[in-house]
Design a protein around this motif. Structure first.
Motif, PDB file in Angstrom:
ATOM      1  N   SER B  68       0.926  -1.228   0.066  1.00 30.63           N
ATOM      2  CA  SER B  68       0.066   0.124  -0.125  1.00 30.63           C
ATOM      3  C   SER B  68       0.735   1.154  -0.113  1.00 30.63           C
ATOM      4  O   SER B  68       0.248   2.380  -0.297  1.00 30.63           O
ATOM      5  CB  SER B  68      -0.849  -0.164   1.201  1.00 30.63           C
ATOM      6  N   ARG B  69       2.283   1.180   0.350  1.00 33.83           N
ATOM      7  CA  ARG B  69       3.152   2.262   0.135  1.00 33.83           C
ATOM      8  C   ARG B  69       3.522   2.681  -1.233  1.00 33.83           C
ATOM      9  O   ARG B  69       3.770   3.590  -1.559  1.00 33.83           O
ATOM     10  CB  ARG B  69       4.244   2.020   1.152  1.00 33.83           C
ATOM     11  N   PHE B  70       3.377   1.587  -2.114  1.00 31.33           N
ATOM     12  CA  PHE B  70       4.345   1.825  -3.406  1.00 31.33           C
ATOM     13  C   PHE B  70       2.820   1.778  -4.333  1.00 31.33           C
ATOM     14  O   PHE B  70       2.192   0.775  -4.628  1.00 31.33           O
ATOM     15  CB  PHE B  70       4.940   0.749  -3.758  1.00 31.33           C
ATOM     16  N   VAL B 109       8.881  -3.099  -8.279  1.00 27.74           N
ATOM     17  CA  VAL B 109       7.723  -1.947  -8.081  1.00 27.74           C
ATOM     18  C   VAL B 109       6.905  -2.316  -9.449  1.00 27.74           C
ATOM     19  O   VAL B 109       5.814  -2.199  -9.265  1.00 27.74           O
ATOM     20  CB  VAL B 109       8.240  -0.548  -8.041  1.00 27.74           C
ATOM     21  N   LEU B 110       7.462  -2.539 -10.440  1.00 31.15           N
ATOM     22  CA  LEU B 110       6.841  -2.776 -11.655  1.00 31.15           C
ATOM     23  C   LEU B 110       5.999  -4.088 -11.478  1.00 31.15           C
ATOM     24  O   LEU B 110       4.829  -4.063 -11.827  1.00 31.15           O
ATOM     25  CB  LEU B 110       7.802  -3.108 -12.957  1.00 31.15           C
ATOM     26  N   GLU B 111       6.527  -5.280 -10.866  1.00 31.97           N
ATOM     27  CA  GLU B 111       5.688  -6.280 -10.503  1.00 31.97           C
ATOM     28  C   GLU B 111       4.744  -5.975  -9.641  1.00 31.97           C
ATOM     29  O   GLU B 111       3.422  -6.419  -9.697  1.00 31.97           O
ATOM     30  CB  GLU B 111       6.535  -7.513  -9.850  1.00 31.97           C
ATOM     31  N   ARG B 115       1.034  -6.874 -10.793  1.00 30.26           N
ATOM     32  CA  ARG B 115       0.144  -7.946  -9.980  1.00 30.26           C
ATOM     33  C   ARG B 115      -0.751  -7.207  -8.968  1.00 30.26           C
ATOM     34  O   ARG B 115      -1.534  -8.172  -8.266  1.00 30.26           O
ATOM     35  CB  ARG B 115       1.212  -9.035  -9.387  1.00 30.26           C
ATOM     36  N   GLY B 116      -0.923  -6.010  -8.614  1.00 31.94           N
ATOM     37  CA  GLY B 116      -1.719  -5.305  -7.528  1.00 31.94           C
ATOM     38  C   GLY B 116      -1.068  -5.632  -6.290  1.00 31.94           C
ATOM     39  O   GLY B 116      -1.817  -5.250  -5.265  1.00 31.94           O
ATOM     40  N   GLY B 117       0.095  -5.995  -6.037  1.00 30.74           N
ATOM     41  CA  GLY B 117       0.634  -6.104  -4.550  1.00 30.74           C
ATOM     42  C   GLY B 117       1.821  -6.913  -4.794  1.00 30.74           C
ATOM     43  O   GLY B 117       2.248  -7.509  -5.769  1.00 30.74           O
ATOM     44  N   PHE B 118       2.543  -6.801  -3.693  1.00 28.80           N
ATOM     45  CA  PHE B 118       3.678  -7.725  -3.483  1.00 28.80           C
ATOM     46  C   PHE B 118       3.515  -9.176  -2.904  1.00 28.80           C
ATOM     47  O   PHE B 118       3.058  -9.172  -2.165  1.00 28.80           O
ATOM     48  CB  PHE B 118       4.894  -7.104  -2.676  1.00 28.80           C
TER      49      PHE B 118
END
Lengths: 192, 234
Positions: B68-70, B109-111, B115-118
């Protein structure tokens, strides 16, 4: 002196160096050999190219970050890089030239974009000053370099009455549509 | 390749402390890329369970928090932040185009955007990802039992392979690699040799990170400290 005699003198030159105390290539004692100086010079040239690459990369990143989403990051042309290595002088030159080309292209796009936004701002000023001359003209806020989905539009005050009376005003739409989509129209309840 | 700096005496013995230590660098690499440093540190894994298995709840919660930070705006502006920018510049200095081969932080960060999240990839992957997201400094892990002496950076030799196995992929000469005293273990900023990757039950890991000009040592140490702390916690 014949060529043969000259060759004999040349071949003996290294041996003479120690005797005379002066290198055969004429350099002063203590000075680095020619090859070393060439290597040092070439390394300095590579260092200079790396410094240029650093500056160009920073400039490219700044343009891309400042103009997003209007100007996309450039798609690199040419062969994909093979892997990490110590590039030669020629490879660094090619890399610098490619990057310089990309930055030049981005500068042009950024300049066009800035001009487009300047014209849009002037248009908005004119619309606000004389709305009657720009009936129903729409100007998206994205054209002004702002984020969001708002649109400036010249609309008649009080609908049809305003149209007939010549009462025009500039209004800013409420923004981006909701992710749920449009509100369903009023009507009879669906039969279940 | 010209002579690399030989590994320090005592090669092959485990370090006596787990503080990050600077690795060696081949002379031509040092001359050509001043400011490039490899830092490594050994860590004993105190967490129970598999390194590649499901991450514990605290790690997963941290990943969710970082997700949610990125957001999009941060992803775009990332390339102008000092540490990610330093890695972008360094990629160009070693012949990589960061718009093709992304830097570790930009790739992560692109991933996240796609994907909508890590997404969790197992305990070890998650710990390394959290360190990367916190500091923008990449950290890699090798199985410490498979190493022969301290780690360093050098160009690969002619006919060398990525790892000690005869089945390992051959490397072209001049590729920058992370190596120990006897063989190349990983491509710099690239893949690790298969037999040196930590296995699910590995208990002793060698963490390493690559510091480039413009990246403060504090950031690199913090990235490694973060990994050591997360893995060393029972």
């Amino acid at each position: 002196m014949t060529n043969r005699e000259q060759a004999v003198i040349d071949s003996g030159a290294p041996a003479l160096r120690g005797i005379a105390g002066r290198p055969a290539d004429g350099r002063r004692p203590g000075a680095p050999p020619v090859e070393d100086r060439e290597q040092v010079g070439e390394r300095a040239a590579r260092g200079s190219l790396r410094a240029q690459i650093t500056r160009l990369e920073r400039e490219q990143s700044a343009i891309v970050a400042e103009t997003f989403p209007h100007i996309a990051a450039p798609r690199p042309a040419g062969p994909a890089p093979s892997g990490p290595c110590l590039p030669s002088l020629e490879e660094l030159e090619r890399s610098r030239d490619r990057l310089a080309g990309r930055v030049q292209e981005l500068r042009g796009l950024a300049s066009d974009r800035a001009e487009h936004e300047r014209r849009a701002r002037q248009q908005l000023e004119r619309m606000k000053l004389e709305p009657g001359r720009y009936k129903f003209v729409r100007l998206p806020v994205s054209d002004l370099g702002q984020g969001g989905c708002g649109v400036w539009e010249v609309r008649p005050r009080l609908g049809l009455i305003g149209m007939l009376a010549g009462w025009w005003q500039v209004k800013l739409s409420s923004g981006c549509p909701l992710p749920r989509g449009r509100r369903p129209r009023r009507g009879p309840f669906p039969q279940t | 390749m010209s002579a690399s700096r030989p590994p320090a005496p005592g090669a092959g013995q485990p370090p006596t402390h787990s503080e990050p230590v600077a690795g060696w660098c081949a002379r031509e690499v040092e001359e050509e890329l001043p400011g490039l440093r490899l830092l490594s540190s050994d860590v004993e894994v105190a967490r129970s369970g598999s390194l590649t298995g499901t991450a514990p709840p605290d790690i997963k919660a941290r990943l969710r928090e970082l997700s949610s930070r990125f957001r999009g705006a941060r992803a775009v502006g990332l390339r102008r932040e000092p540490v990610p920018a330093a890695y972008r510049v360094f990629f160009r200095h070693i012949g990589l185009d960061p718009d093709v081969v992304r830097t570790p932080i930009e790739d992560a960060v692109l991933e996240r955007m796609l994907r909508g999240g890590f997404l969790s990839g197992g305990l070890l992957d998650d710990v390394l990802l959290i360190a990367l997201l916190d500091t923008a400094v990449p950290v890699w892990a090798l199985d410490a039992e498979s190493l022969d002496g301290p780690l360093g950076i050098r160009p690969s030799r002619d006919g060398e392979r990525l790892g000690r196995s005869p089945q390992a992929a051959p490397l072209p000469a001049g590729r920058l690699v992370v190596a120990d005293a006897s063989s190349a273990l990983a491509i710099l900023f690239g893949e690790l040799g298969a037999e040196h990757r930590p296995a699910s039950r590995s208990r002793r890991l060698a963490l390493f990170s690559v510091q480039v000009p413009g990246v403060p040592t504090l950031y690199v140490e913090e990235a490694m400290w973060s990994c050591r702390l997360a893995l060393g916690r029972p």
